[in-house]
Design a protein around this motif. Structure first.
Motif, PDB file in Angstrom:
ATOM      1  N   ILE B 311       0.845  -1.204   0.000  1.00 37.48           N
ATOM      2  CA  ILE B 311       0.000   0.000   0.000  1.00 37.48           C
ATOM      3  C   ILE B 311       0.878   1.252   0.000  1.00 37.48           C
ATOM      4  O   ILE B 311       0.600   2.228  -0.711  1.00 37.48           O
ATOM      5  CB  ILE B 311      -0.954  -0.002   1.225  1.00 37.48           C
ATOM      6  N   LEU B 314       1.957   1.787  -3.473  1.00 34.66           N
ATOM      7  CA  LEU B 314       0.830   2.249  -4.292  1.00 34.66           C
ATOM      8  C   LEU B 314       0.520   3.712  -4.014  1.00 34.66           C
ATOM      9  O   LEU B 314       0.217   4.484  -4.918  1.00 34.66           O
ATOM     10  CB  LEU B 314      -0.411   1.374  -4.025  1.00 34.66           C
ATOM     11  N   GLN B 315       0.613   4.086  -2.743  1.00 35.28           N
ATOM     12  CA  GLN B 315       0.292   5.478  -2.379  1.00 35.28           C
ATOM     13  C   GLN B 315       1.323   6.452  -2.924  1.00 35.28           C
ATOM     14  O   GLN B 315       1.021   7.614  -3.203  1.00 35.28           O
ATOM     15  CB  GLN B 315       0.172   5.603  -0.857  1.00 35.28           C
ATOM     16  N   PHE B 321      -4.984   6.217  -9.839  1.00 36.26           N
ATOM     17  CA  PHE B 321      -5.827   5.030  -9.670  1.00 36.26           C
ATOM     18  C   PHE B 321      -7.297   5.422  -9.597  1.00 36.26           C
ATOM     19  O   PHE B 321      -7.626   6.483  -9.063  1.00 36.26           O
ATOM     20  CB  PHE B 321      -5.448   4.270  -8.389  1.00 36.26           C
ATOM     21  N   LYS B 324      -8.485   4.698  -4.664  1.00 36.72           N
ATOM     22  CA  LYS B 324      -7.315   5.110  -3.890  1.00 36.72           C
ATOM     23  C   LYS B 324      -6.854   3.966  -3.000  1.00 36.72           C
ATOM     24  O   LYS B 324      -7.666   3.367  -2.285  1.00 36.72           O
ATOM     25  CB  LYS B 324      -7.679   6.324  -3.020  1.00 36.72           C
ATOM     26  N   PRO B 325      -5.566   3.623  -3.023  1.00 35.27           N
ATOM     27  CA  PRO B 325      -5.075   2.583  -2.112  1.00 35.27           C
ATOM     28  C   PRO B 325      -5.093   3.072  -0.664  1.00 35.27           C
ATOM     29  O   PRO B 325      -4.618   4.176  -0.379  1.00 35.27           O
ATOM     30  CB  PRO B 325      -3.641   2.329  -2.594  1.00 35.27           C
ATOM     31  N   ILE B 331      -7.108  -4.498  -1.974  1.00 34.08           N
ATOM     32  CA  ILE B 331      -6.556  -3.815  -3.130  1.00 34.08           C
ATOM     33  C   ILE B 331      -7.341  -4.199  -4.384  1.00 34.08           C
ATOM     34  O   ILE B 331      -7.942  -5.261  -4.455  1.00 34.08           O
ATOM     35  CB  ILE B 331      -5.048  -4.093  -3.324  1.00 34.08           C
ATOM     36  N   GLU B 334      -6.479  -2.875 -10.508  1.00 29.68           N
ATOM     37  CA  GLU B 334      -5.486  -1.915 -11.012  1.00 29.68           C
ATOM     38  C   GLU B 334      -4.243  -1.867 -10.112  1.00 29.68           C
ATOM     39  O   GLU B 334      -3.124  -1.672 -10.590  1.00 29.68           O
ATOM     40  CB  GLU B 334      -6.109  -0.512 -11.127  1.00 29.68           C
ATOM     41  N   HIS B 335      -4.456  -2.075  -8.825  1.00 30.77           N
ATOM     42  CA  HIS B 335      -3.318  -2.087  -7.903  1.00 30.77           C
ATOM     43  C   HIS B 335      -2.457  -3.326  -8.120  1.00 30.77           C
ATOM     44  O   HIS B 335      -1.227  -3.255  -8.104  1.00 30.77           O
ATOM     45  CB  HIS B 335      -3.795  -2.050  -6.446  1.00 30.77           C
ATOM     46  N   GLU B 336      -3.140  -4.444  -8.301  1.00 32.21           N
ATOM     47  CA  GLU B 336      -2.418  -5.691  -8.568  1.00 32.21           C
ATOM     48  C   GLU B 336      -1.544  -5.522  -9.801  1.00 32.21           C
ATOM     49  O   GLU B 336      -0.377  -5.906  -9.821  1.00 32.21           O
ATOM     50  CB  GLU B 336      -3.410  -6.844  -8.800  1.00 32.21           C
ATOM     51  N   TYR B 338      -0.397  -2.769 -11.099  1.00 35.85           N
ATOM     52  CA  TYR B 338       0.703  -1.845 -10.838  1.00 35.85           C
ATOM     53  C   TYR B 338       1.856  -2.580 -10.140  1.00 35.85           C
ATOM     54  O   TYR B 338       3.021  -2.403 -10.488  1.00 35.85           O
ATOM     55  CB  TYR B 338       0.228  -0.675  -9.971  1.00 35.85           C
ATOM     56  N   LEU B 339       1.502  -3.410  -9.165  1.00 34.69           N
ATOM     57  CA  LEU B 339       2.532  -4.088  -8.370  1.00 34.69           C
ATOM     58  C   LEU B 339       3.331  -5.100  -9.182  1.00 34.69           C
ATOM     59  O   LEU B 339       4.557  -5.187  -9.052  1.00 34.69           O
ATOM     60  CB  LEU B 339       1.898  -4.772  -7.151  1.00 34.69           C
TER      61      LEU B 339
END
Lengths: 459, 459
Positions: B311, B314-315, B321, B324-325, B331, B334-336, B338-339
């Protein structure tokens, strides 16, 4: 580094006199004043191992308190055993408690009845009988996958929730998201509000869908759960069981028998080879002569005989049957037994009267029998049931009409005969029936992890 | 003697200039005045073969009439091809019709939309895309069995019909033999008259039962159907799907991640090796770079990072996004993405906030997070979800109380912590999610033979 007991047993010479570390459970703990013996297993293989410790260990007192069923870590050396009963054992340098177990642990090392063990279904996998049975189950499943994959078959997952009732034979469970209490209150059943917008149930066979894949991939098999809402409380009925249903394009009934026999021999060989200790245990404690019975099949070619000729033989038999064998009618368990004894091996019964078989089976030129085949094996009776399918569009329709079958929802099945249809055959084998045959365990409840039978769906 | 096309392709040098016999189907028939070309396949392998015939054959005229989709027998010789596009072909000495096909056959050799093919689900296995997808499905299934069996895991069939709702998470289908119309009429629901004498449904997970077997066999896996009555009409939801749920005794969260990674790499290697032609087709026509994407994972070690640190990353990201994370929260897709891009490979996300995870997960010493782990893979996001289980009896009870969970029907599960319990871990992988990842096909309806989704249970 932690080892598995399976490795230790398989490569005991390599590990001899080496430091080893194991994690597992105490099956039995025998304590004496100055030393103790732990019958230790870790579930990775059938055989346990003896762990010996003595009062030179600094926590001798706490080790002595370890109870049956506890999870422990064993550190020690693999050594040649001086005692009788085992070739080697572990001389412990330490035994550490991981998870305790109370005195009222139900799986104490003594004889339990099968009924008691069924009630403790979540603990019974820990006792020898079920270590053997469920290992054989796992290995037999893999034998089946291996056989078909190595022979170029495609594994198909046919649907479990379905609108069609397969053979029209089995009683089905209904599957719904409708609120039954609300139905009771409102007095209305509105399938439009149900999850699938229709009345659906749990499949009784994957065969019809399997055929659609055989028409594309040539050789396919299913291996999945099947359901019957039959209110039968017998040793051989469960309402949820696993079935294997291969289907082969361009294959007639004779080719089908070849495949059935070849597969059965492969499975037997595979299980005898991969579950040696388990099979020896089952031979010794469950069915004397089990291994011999199975090995015997390997050396034989199954007899192929028509239903008519079989009834002739049965009618001439000097045995007093409870049910009289009658031409044109089904045969009973006792008849199956007589025939496998008579032919001293597996028997394919072919060309069954059409009236006692399913609509999709290929009509023989005599217009009275169909190209169906049951495989009977010594000691277990019917193990597989198969048939060549009716590939002729008009004949299939005629047979469905004759049986006054509805065709709605089966148009796709019928269409297979229109779009590049071909002779094809398939069979079904109940996985639990196979296991009863392979293990000698005679109750289906004891070869299924959590059996489902009338009024019983625990766990 | 009949051959399979798979043999011919695999050993074409052996068969060169030899008489061969094949049975299969016409994918495409191009006719010219004095000769013709049949694009022939028999379903045993992905690649078809060209069959050439000319007007020297005595039934040239009837061969010319053969239609796309028809089942045929081809007799001829395997020869080096003079034409471009293929290395070898069959010079026919005869082509015999086995099963005709009408002109309105829906699977004509042209581009069909996925939607159209879904409506013709019983015929779509015949087209290239589904020949590839369902072959990969079969091979991936066997890869999974092979991985676990070779590594000493026991295959367990956990029950499908059950009284318990697993994680309490998914919505369940009810299974009943009660007559709904009769309920409507009588205004009463009497579960005592139901098949199991109780309200039962279709399982949402086999994990809990799987744990009971891990406590006996050490390393186990399930591979069976699972159900969710979720009214979700998305590309990734089906109401009936297959799950793999391994469970390992004496294994902590780190050991679990090792296993997940090892298994994933094994599956990828196995599929690339055993479904070469299929994967090349999918790479070319479905997801460009598919093979590269999968091979890339083989050479990498997955990153292991806590949910909290993820997180943080992500932040700090410069990406905008949609969601927002937030620390302590779940999550998003889109967060997955990104990671996995950020770490350029698979990512294990560990130590999740306890409030968004299931009751059985092991509480970390911080009392806020649990030993849960999700595996994210490039291009597909979450592929597996697992955890170390709470093996401490008191802590499990406390957590269930905290969540106000009923304990009835789960006494056996809780008791596992009393009778020789031990640290143990397991994960679940949706088989169809794996297939979406492996094939590049983005709709779950296209990786299941007969998908079940809201208002749809055809075939």
């Amino acid at each position: 580094m932690q080892q598995y007991l399976k490795e230790i047993h398989e490569q005991n010479e390599k590990f001899m006199d080496k430091e080893i570390e194991l994690k597992g459970w105490i099956r039995n703990h025998r304590k004496q004043k100055e030393f103790g013996f732990i019958d230790f297993y870790d579930g990775t293989c059938f055989k346990s191992i003896q762990v010996v410790y003595d009062n030179k260990l600094k926590n001798f007192d706490s080790i002595q308190k370890l109870k049956n069923g506890s999870a422990i870590q064993v550190l020690g050396k693999l050594i040649k055993s001086v005692g009788s009963g085992q070739e080697y054992e572990i001389s412990a340098t330490d035994v550490v408690l991981i998870g305790d177990c109370p005195d009222d642990y139900p799986m104490q090392p003594k004889r339990h009845t099968r009924e008691f063990l069924r009630e403790q279904a979540y603990l019974r996998p820990r006792v020898n009988l079920f270590q053997a049975v469920f290992r054989v189950r796992s290995i037999a499943a893999h034998a089946i996958h291996t056989y078909f994959q190595e022979n170029g078959y495609l594994y198909v997952h046919t649907p479990l929730i379905t609108k069609n009732d397969g053979e029209g034979a089995g009683e089905m469970f209904q599957v719904t998201t409708l609120d039954l209490d609300r139905i009771a209150k409102s007095g209305k059943v509105d399938y439009d509000k149900d999850f699938y917008g229709a009345k659906v149930g749990l499949t009784v066979t994957g065969q019809l869908e399997g055929e659609t894949f055989a028409m594309a991939f040539n050789k396919i098999y299913t291996f999945g759960p099947t359901f019957r809402a039959e209110n039968s409380n017998t040793k051989t009925h469960a309402s949820e069981f696993w079935m294997i249903e291969p289907e082969i394009a361009f294959c007639d009934i004779n080719g089908l028998m070849d495949i059935e026999e070849d597969m059965l021999k492969f499975i037997i060989k595979y299980v005898l080879e991969h579950a040696k200790d388990e099979m020896e245990f089952l031979d010794k404690f469950v069915e004397n002569g089990l291994i011999e019975k199975l090995k015997d099949v390997l050396g034989k070619t199954a007899t192929r005989i028509s239903h008519k000729d079989a009834i002739d033989i049965l009618q001439k038999a000097e045995t007093e049957f409870e049910y009289k064998p009658v031409q044109g009618e089904d045969i009973a368990k006792e008849h199956e037994k007589y025939l496998t004894t008579y032919f001293n091996g597996p028997v394919f019964l072919t060309d069954w009267p059409k009236d006692i078989k399913a609509f999709y089976m290929k009509l023989n030129p005599d217009n009275k029998t169909v190209a169906a085949v049951d495989l009977l094996v010594p000691g277990a009776g019917e193990l597989m049931g198969g048939s060549q399918r009716e590939e002729n569009y008009d004949k299939l329709i005629a047979r469905m009409d004759e049986l006054k079958m509805g065709k709605e929802g089966l148009d796709w099945y019928i269409n297979l005969r229109k779009f590049g249809g071909c002779p094809h055959s398939g069979f079904g084998m109940g996985f639990e029936r196979l296991l009863i045959y392979l293990t000698g365990v005679d109750n289906i409840r004891d070869v299924i992890p959590y059996p489902r039978t009338p009024r019983s769906a625990e766990y």
